[in-house]
Enzyme design. Structure first.
Site, PDB file in Angstrom:
ATOM      1  N   ARG A 243       0.890  -1.026   0.020  1.00 55.51           N
ATOM      2  CA  ARG A 243       0.087  -0.246  -0.048  1.00 55.51           C
ATOM      3  C   ARG A 243       1.148   1.158   0.087  1.00 55.51           C
ATOM      4  O   ARG A 243       0.572   2.040  -0.726  1.00 55.51           O
ATOM      5  CB  ARG A 243      -0.689   0.027   0.893  1.00 55.51           C
ATOM      6  CG  ARG A 243      -2.143  -1.540   1.338  1.00 55.51           C
ATOM      7  CD  ARG A 243      -3.087  -1.031   2.291  1.00 55.51           C
ATOM      8  NE  ARG A 243      -3.957  -2.177   1.978  1.00 55.51           N
ATOM      9  CZ  ARG A 243      -4.493  -3.147   2.876  1.00 55.51           C
ATOM     10  NH1 ARG A 243      -4.169  -2.945   4.587  1.00 55.51           N
ATOM     11  NH2 ARG A 243      -5.550  -3.874   2.481  1.00 55.51           N
ATOM     12  N   ILE A 246       1.504   1.750  -3.597  1.00 58.41           N
ATOM     13  CA  ILE A 246       0.835   3.140  -4.291  1.00 58.41           C
ATOM     14  C   ILE A 246       0.461   3.810  -4.397  1.00 58.41           C
ATOM     15  O   ILE A 246       0.689   4.547  -4.571  1.00 58.41           O
ATOM     16  CB  ILE A 246      -0.704   1.600  -4.198  1.00 58.41           C
ATOM     17  CG1 ILE A 246      -0.345   0.163  -4.556  1.00 58.41           C
ATOM     18  CG2 ILE A 246      -1.761   2.737  -4.808  1.00 58.41           C
ATOM     19  CD1 ILE A 246       0.366   0.181  -6.284  1.00 58.41           C
ATOM     20  N   PHE A 362      -7.013  -0.679  -6.230  1.00 60.61           N
ATOM     21  CA  PHE A 362      -5.743  -1.950  -6.355  1.00 60.61           C
ATOM     22  C   PHE A 362      -5.149  -1.651  -4.389  1.00 60.61           C
ATOM     23  O   PHE A 362      -5.162  -0.547  -3.861  1.00 60.61           O
ATOM     24  CB  PHE A 362      -5.193  -2.108  -7.110  1.00 60.61           C
ATOM     25  CG  PHE A 362      -4.370  -0.991  -7.944  1.00 60.61           C
ATOM     26  CD1 PHE A 362      -3.689   0.273  -7.375  1.00 60.61           C
ATOM     27  CD2 PHE A 362      -4.248  -1.664  -9.225  1.00 60.61           C
ATOM     28  CE1 PHE A 362      -2.912   1.150  -7.781  1.00 60.61           C
ATOM     29  CE2 PHE A 362      -3.290  -0.514  -9.890  1.00 60.61           C
ATOM     30  CZ  PHE A 362      -2.433   0.602  -8.803  1.00 60.61           C
ATOM     31  N   GLU A 363      -4.605  -2.550  -4.472  1.00 60.98           N
ATOM     32  CA  GLU A 363      -4.160  -2.954  -3.272  1.00 60.98           C
ATOM     33  C   GLU A 363      -5.090  -2.410  -1.845  1.00 60.98           C
ATOM     34  O   GLU A 363      -4.535  -1.714  -1.100  1.00 60.98           O
ATOM     35  CB  GLU A 363      -2.598  -2.177  -3.044  1.00 60.98           C
ATOM     36  CG  GLU A 363      -1.671  -2.091  -4.210  1.00 60.98           C
ATOM     37  CD  GLU A 363      -0.794  -3.594  -4.026  1.00 60.98           C
ATOM     38  OE1 GLU A 363      -1.302  -4.139  -2.978  1.00 60.98           O
ATOM     39  OE2 GLU A 363      -0.370  -4.274  -3.869  1.00 60.98           O
ATOM     40  N   GLY A 364      -6.575  -2.753  -2.083  1.00 63.78           N
ATOM     41  CA  GLY A 364      -7.267  -2.727  -0.907  1.00 63.78           C
ATOM     42  C   GLY A 364      -7.914  -1.426  -1.358  1.00 63.78           C
ATOM     43  O   GLY A 364      -7.523  -0.421  -1.300  1.00 63.78           O
TER      44      GLY A 364
END
Length: 379
Positions: A243, A246, A362-364
């Site tokens: 995260r 990102i 993305f990445e949560g």
């Protein structure tokens, strides 16, 4: 505009200077061609690997750069300011190396980590499935024990570098329940493994994202990373760092959009003045600058906590949330600053806007980040 960075060492300053030069030569000159034609930049990741940029936060003994996350993330930001897709793929590669580096045996690390950190093997991260995105506990892809190792059957989705990567950090179910997921270091070329057509994405079109189909593919027993049932622990331990990657990429895109908007506002004139001198537009640019600086500050705070060995999970979610929301707003405002020109492909700000959107997902998703943050406050 070169960002005025506060770096921890002179070595880090030299590294960032090298990265800017390489990114200007190898990324900025190629991005428009590959993004517009949706073609893969063959050989580019080998170049990044030779420059030492694919193993920055990993140990020197295996060929890594042994750099703090504070420095690695600023490298990612510089790459993203030139070509977001390449920066995201670099972040995913770093994420894919994490299980091997943190949970692999010494023999596994000695066998596979040097090639990964040198860029000879680019990594993909294979966690998501069509019905299991944010809910990783619902994975259905199965890894069945055999006499020689494991037989993998199922479908994985949303794989960055799918079909191009040399290995995948693969998460598959070895037993029922949330404790029944295991992690594997799967070679990219495996009999019984095939890939779907690349997704037709809004942005990040130079790097493929696709589904993977495991049709009884056989993996040797030594491809298991950690112990059986440890997969979700491994996956979640990597995601906090992912995260942050990102967040840094989003900040780079936002910085590029701000730079483009400021440059245009300094050149364009209306009513006898540069448009940046009109208060309404000047204040908009000021808000954009404040958002970019705030995004950078949040990811650096989380990175410094990580480097100090302190808990950083909540701060990673804050950084991902703040930086990607900021990137979406800043890129949208950059299009507004350029007016009609911002809506055309003659200027890059429309691409920045398209690239920023996926970073909120993305990445949560950012809704998941808010859930993580609120639960932390509740505890």
């Amino acid at each position: 505009m070169a960002v005025d960075r506060l770096l921890p060492t002179e070595e880090a300053e030299d590294l960032l200077a090298l990265v800017r030069d390489l990114a200007d030569r190898e990324l900025a000159t190629r991005v428009e061609e590959h993004e517009s034609t949706e073609t893969y930049p063959e050989g580019l990741f080998a170049t990044l690997g030779k420059a030492g940029l694919l193993g920055l936060p990993y140990p020197e003994e295996f060929g890594g750069g042994d750099q703090p996350y504070e420095v690695y993330l600023q490298v990612l930001e510089e790459l993203a300011a030139r070509w977001a897709a390449v920066a995201v793929a670099t972040s995913v590669h770093t994420l894919a190396c994490h299980p091997l580096n943190s949970y692999g045996t010494e023999a596994q690390k000695e066998r596979w980590l040097p090639a990964a950190l040198a860029g000879e093997l680019v990594g993909g991260y294979s966690l998501s499935e069509p019905q299991a995105g944010s809910d990783a506990g619902s994975l259905a892809c199965k890894a069945q024990r055999t006499d020689e190792g494991f037989r993998i059957t199922g479908t994985k989705a949303w794989i960055t570098h799918g079909g191009k990567a040399g290995f995948y950090a693969l998460f598959a179910r070895t037993a029922p329940g949330s404790g029944g997921v295991s992690c594997f270091l799967a070679p990219g070329a495996t009999e019984g493994l095939s890939f779907g057509a690349p997704e037709k994405k809004m942005g990040l079109q130079g790097i493929p994202t696709c589904a993977a189909y495991w049709d009884g593919a056989e993996l040797d027993a030594d491809r298991l990373i950690g112990t059986e049932g440890q997969g979700l622990q491994i996956a979640f331990s990597a995601l906090d760092s992912g995260r942050l990657g990102i967040a840094a990429c989003a900040t780079g895109v936002a910085q590029a959009a701000l730079d483009a908007a400021v440059a245009y506002a300094n050149e364009r004139t209306t009513f006898g003045r540069k448009i940046i001198d009109h208060q309404g537009l000047g204040f908009l640019l000021a808000d954009m600058a404040a958002a970019v600086d705030s995004a950078r500050a949040t990811y650096l705070d989380a990175a410094r906590r990580r480097d100090a060995g302190r808990p950083f999970g909540r701060q990673a979610s804050v950084a991902k949330l703040v930086a990607t929301d900021a990137a979406m707003k800043v890129t949208t405002d950059a299009v507004q600053v350029l007016g009609g020109y911002g809506y055309t492909r003659d200027f890059p700000v429309e691409r920045y806007m398209r690239e920023a959107k996926i970073m909120q997902i993305f990445e949560g998703t950012n809704q998941i980040q808010r859930l993580v943050i609120s639960r932390g406050l509740g505890r």
